[in-house]
Design a protein around this motif. Structure first.
Motif, PDB file in Angstrom:
ATOM      1  N   MET A  74       0.846  -1.203   0.000  1.00  0.00           N
ATOM      2  CA  MET A  74       0.000   0.000   0.000  1.00  0.00           C
ATOM      3  C   MET A  74       0.875   1.245   0.000  1.00  0.00           C
ATOM      4  O   MET A  74       1.856   1.328   0.736  1.00  0.00           O
ATOM      5  CB  MET A  74      -0.891   0.008   1.252  1.00  0.00           C
ATOM      6  N   GLU A  75       0.498   2.192  -0.845  1.00  0.00           N
ATOM      7  CA  GLU A  75       1.274   3.430  -0.893  1.00  0.00           C
ATOM      8  C   GLU A  75       0.853   4.338   0.262  1.00  0.00           C
ATOM      9  O   GLU A  75      -0.281   4.299   0.696  1.00  0.00           O
ATOM     10  CB  GLU A  75       1.028   4.134  -2.228  1.00  0.00           C
ATOM     11  N   GLY A  76       1.771   5.138   0.715  1.00  0.00           N
ATOM     12  CA  GLY A  76       1.447   6.066   1.792  1.00  0.00           C
ATOM     13  C   GLY A  76       1.647   5.431   3.153  1.00  0.00           C
ATOM     14  O   GLY A  76       2.566   4.645   3.333  1.00  0.00           O
ATOM     15  N   TRP A  77       0.782   5.748   4.077  1.00  0.00           N
ATOM     16  CA  TRP A  77       0.968   5.345   5.461  1.00  0.00           C
ATOM     17  C   TRP A  77      -0.085   4.319   5.854  1.00  0.00           C
ATOM     18  O   TRP A  77      -1.276   4.603   5.830  1.00  0.00           O
ATOM     19  CB  TRP A  77       0.871   6.583   6.346  1.00  0.00           C
ATOM     20  N   ASP A  78       0.373   3.110   6.183  1.00  0.00           N
ATOM     21  CA  ASP A  78      -0.536   2.047   6.575  1.00  0.00           C
ATOM     22  C   ASP A  78      -0.086   1.513   7.939  1.00  0.00           C
ATOM     23  O   ASP A  78       0.739   0.610   8.010  1.00  0.00           O
ATOM     24  CB  ASP A  78      -0.510   0.932   5.522  1.00  0.00           C
ATOM     25  N   PRO A  79      -0.597   2.093   9.024  1.00  0.00           N
ATOM     26  CA  PRO A  79      -0.105   1.697  10.345  1.00  0.00           C
ATOM     27  C   PRO A  79      -0.447   0.252  10.685  1.00  0.00           C
ATOM     28  O   PRO A  79      -1.613  -0.091  10.820  1.00  0.00           O
ATOM     29  CB  PRO A  79      -0.800   2.679  11.294  1.00  0.00           C
ATOM     30  N   GLN A  80       0.579  -0.598  10.782  1.00  0.00           N
ATOM     31  CA  GLN A  80       0.376  -1.995  11.147  1.00  0.00           C
ATOM     32  C   GLN A  80       0.947  -2.317  12.512  1.00  0.00           C
ATOM     33  O   GLN A  80       0.567  -3.295  13.133  1.00  0.00           O
ATOM     34  CB  GLN A  80       1.010  -2.899  10.080  1.00  0.00           C
ATOM     35  N   ARG A  81       1.851  -1.470  12.977  1.00  0.00           N
ATOM     36  CA  ARG A  81       2.419  -1.660  14.320  1.00  0.00           C
ATOM     37  C   ARG A  81       2.313  -0.347  15.084  1.00  0.00           C
ATOM     38  O   ARG A  81       2.946   0.646  14.718  1.00  0.00           O
ATOM     39  CB  ARG A  81       3.876  -2.117  14.229  1.00  0.00           C
ATOM     40  N   ILE A  82       1.518  -0.371  16.163  1.00  0.00           N
ATOM     41  CA  ILE A  82       1.277   0.826  16.967  1.00  0.00           C
ATOM     42  C   ILE A  82       1.800   0.575  18.372  1.00  0.00           C
ATOM     43  O   ILE A  82       1.616  -0.508  18.938  1.00  0.00           O
ATOM     44  CB  ILE A  82      -0.235   1.153  17.000  1.00  0.00           C
ATOM     45  N   VAL A  83       2.475   1.567  18.930  1.00  0.00           N
ATOM     46  CA  VAL A  83       2.978   1.479  20.298  1.00  0.00           C
ATOM     47  C   VAL A  83       2.315   2.576  21.126  1.00  0.00           C
ATOM     48  O   VAL A  83       2.204   3.717  20.665  1.00  0.00           O
ATOM     49  CB  VAL A  83       4.518   1.672  20.335  1.00  0.00           C
ATOM     50  N   VAL A  84       1.860   2.231  22.335  1.00  0.00           N
ATOM     51  CA  VAL A  84       1.354   3.263  23.245  1.00  0.00           C
ATOM     52  C   VAL A  84       2.083   3.134  24.581  1.00  0.00           C
ATOM     53  O   VAL A  84       2.320   2.029  25.071  1.00  0.00           O
ATOM     54  CB  VAL A  84      -0.189   3.170  23.412  1.00  0.00           C
ATOM     55  N   GLY A  85       2.465   4.281  25.137  1.00  0.00           N
ATOM     56  CA  GLY A  85       3.158   4.306  26.429  1.00  0.00           C
ATOM     57  C   GLY A  85       2.169   4.555  27.558  1.00  0.00           C
ATOM     58  O   GLY A  85       1.356   5.475  27.475  1.00  0.00           O
ATOM     59  N   VAL A  86       2.248   3.732  28.610  1.00  0.00           N
ATOM     60  CA  VAL A  86       1.349   3.933  29.747  1.00  0.00           C
ATOM     61  C   VAL A  86       2.134   4.061  31.053  1.00  0.00           C
ATOM     62  O   VAL A  86       3.136   3.376  31.271  1.00  0.00           O
ATOM     63  CB  VAL A  86       0.298   2.797  29.871  1.00  0.00           C
ATOM     64  N   ASP A  87       1.662   4.979  31.887  1.00  0.00           N
ATOM     65  CA  ASP A  87       2.312   5.224  33.182  1.00  0.00           C
ATOM     66  C   ASP A  87       1.311   5.227  34.329  1.00  0.00           C
ATOM     67  O   ASP A  87       1.605   5.696  35.425  1.00  0.00           O
ATOM     68  CB  ASP A  87       3.084   6.553  33.141  1.00  0.00           C
ATOM     69  N   GLY A  88       0.109   4.714  34.057  1.00  0.00           N
ATOM     70  CA  GLY A  88      -0.908   4.643  35.108  1.00  0.00           C
ATOM     71  C   GLY A  88      -1.805   5.860  35.185  1.00  0.00           C
ATOM     72  O   GLY A  88      -2.832   5.824  35.856  1.00  0.00           O
ATOM     73  N   SER A  89      -1.437   6.930  34.505  1.00  0.00           N
ATOM     74  CA  SER A  89      -2.241   8.151  34.554  1.00  0.00           C
ATOM     75  C   SER A  89      -3.501   8.005  33.708  1.00  0.00           C
ATOM     76  O   SER A  89      -3.556   7.188  32.786  1.00  0.00           O
ATOM     77  CB  SER A  89      -1.419   9.342  34.042  1.00  0.00           C
ATOM     78  N   GLU A  90      -4.509   8.821  34.038  1.00  0.00           N
ATOM     79  CA  GLU A  90      -5.734   8.841  33.239  1.00  0.00           C
ATOM     80  C   GLU A  90      -5.409   9.242  31.804  1.00  0.00           C
ATOM     81  O   GLU A  90      -6.010   8.747  30.854  1.00  0.00           O
ATOM     82  CB  GLU A  90      -6.758   9.810  33.846  1.00  0.00           C
ATOM     83  N   GLN A  91      -4.466  10.171  31.664  1.00  0.00           N
ATOM     84  CA  GLN A  91      -4.095  10.605  30.310  1.00  0.00           C
ATOM     85  C   GLN A  91      -3.563   9.448  29.483  1.00  0.00           C
ATOM     86  O   GLN A  91      -3.861   9.329  28.296  1.00  0.00           O
ATOM     87  CB  GLN A  91      -3.022  11.706  30.371  1.00  0.00           C
ATOM     88  N   SER A  92      -2.754   8.598  30.108  1.00  0.00           N
ATOM     89  CA  SER A  92      -2.188   7.482  29.350  1.00  0.00           C
ATOM     90  C   SER A  92      -3.259   6.425  29.062  1.00  0.00           C
ATOM     91  O   SER A  92      -3.192   5.729  28.046  1.00  0.00           O
ATOM     92  CB  SER A  92      -0.969   6.880  30.067  1.00  0.00           C
ATOM     93  N   ILE A  93      -4.243   6.329  29.935  1.00  0.00           N
ATOM     94  CA  ILE A  93      -5.348   5.410  29.656  1.00  0.00           C
ATOM     95  C   ILE A  93      -6.170   5.931  28.475  1.00  0.00           C
ATOM     96  O   ILE A  93      -6.561   5.174  27.585  1.00  0.00           O
ATOM     97  CB  ILE A  93      -6.206   5.204  30.928  1.00  0.00           C
ATOM     98  N   HIS A  94      -6.374   7.238  28.472  1.00  0.00           N
ATOM     99  CA  HIS A  94      -7.096   7.831  27.344  1.00  0.00           C
ATOM    100  C   HIS A  94      -6.298   7.654  26.039  1.00  0.00           C
ATOM    101  O   HIS A  94      -6.869   7.345  24.991  1.00  0.00           O
ATOM    102  CB  HIS A  94      -7.381   9.306  27.618  1.00  0.00           C
ATOM    103  N   ALA A  95      -4.993   7.839  26.132  1.00  0.00           N
ATOM    104  CA  ALA A  95      -4.134   7.634  24.961  1.00  0.00           C
ATOM    105  C   ALA A  95      -4.264   6.196  24.454  1.00  0.00           C
ATOM    106  O   ALA A  95      -4.277   5.942  23.241  1.00  0.00           O
ATOM    107  CB  ALA A  95      -2.677   7.955  25.313  1.00  0.00           C
ATOM    108  N   THR A  96      -4.385   5.246  25.392  1.00  0.00           N
ATOM    109  CA  THR A  96      -4.533   3.839  25.007  1.00  0.00           C
ATOM    110  C   THR A  96      -5.868   3.619  24.291  1.00  0.00           C
ATOM    111  O   THR A  96      -5.944   2.834  23.338  1.00  0.00           O
ATOM    112  CB  THR A  96      -4.424   2.923  26.243  1.00  0.00           C
TER     113      THR A  96
END
Ligand SMILES: Nc1ncnc2c1ncn2[C@@H]1O[C@H](COP(=O)(O)OP(=O)(O)OP(=O)(O)O)[C@@H](O)[C@H]1O
Ligand SMILES: [Mg+2]
Length: 145
Positions: A1-23
């Motif tokens: 596929m041309e362009g951007w096809d996200p197949q591997r995503i990483v999310v960082g979590v530190d226990g905060s509500e913000q990181s849960i929302h990011a997840t």
């Protein structure tokens, strides 16, 4: 596929509500794109340790206590975020959080972090981990407010 096809995503979590929302945001993208999601919690070794041994401690050397704390962070995140149908894995690592996140992204297509985290000092509008990864990540970064 041309362009951007996200197949591997990483999310960082530190226990905060913000990181849960990011997840939640990361999980939505992973679901929509049938991508793999790595949920990563990094624990910073106690001050002084590196100076004594000269290199980052192994999980065993550091003892189970810090590792258990990250395990709890991961368990809680997985409990409260809807991950149904998503090919995800959780991982814990020891070291400088931004550095470890960046390394985890060496073959990732997207890194997701909260704008703020569990730090209680409101010194900056954007947290230090979020700032570092924006500057150095090898892939696109999504900052979730
Ligand atoms: N130890 C960590 N492991 C994994 N991801 C992390 C870690 N710390 C922060 N993050 C990610 O970075 C986001 C922003 O957190 P950051 O640490 O930059 O802000 P803060 O804690 O408010 O401020 P600071 O840590 O600079 O005092 C979090 O929402 C999370 O997604
Ligand atoms: Mg922080």
């Amino acid at each position: 596929m041309e362009g951007w096809d996200p197949q591997r995503i990483v999310v960082g979590v530190d226990g905060s509500e913000q990181s849960i929302h990011a997840t939640r945001v990361a999980a939505s993208i992973a679901r929509a794109r049938s991508a793999h999601l790595l949920i990563l919690a990094v624990v910073r070794p106690p001050e002084g340790w590196w100076g004594i041994v000269g290199s980052p401690p192994t999980a065993e050397a550091l003892g189970d206590s810090l590792s258990n704390a990250q395990r709890e962070v991961l368990d809680r995140t997985v409990e409260v975020v809807d991950l149904d149908g998503i090919d995800y894995e959780t991982a814990e690592d020891i070291g400088e959080p931004s550095q470890r996140l960046i390394e985890a992204c060496s073959d990732a297509d997207l890194l997701v972090v909260g704008r703020r985290g569990a730090g209680f000092l409101r010194r900056m509008v954007v947290g230090s981990v979020a700032t570092h990864v924006v500057h150095e990540a090898p892939c696109p970064v999504l900052i979730v407010p």
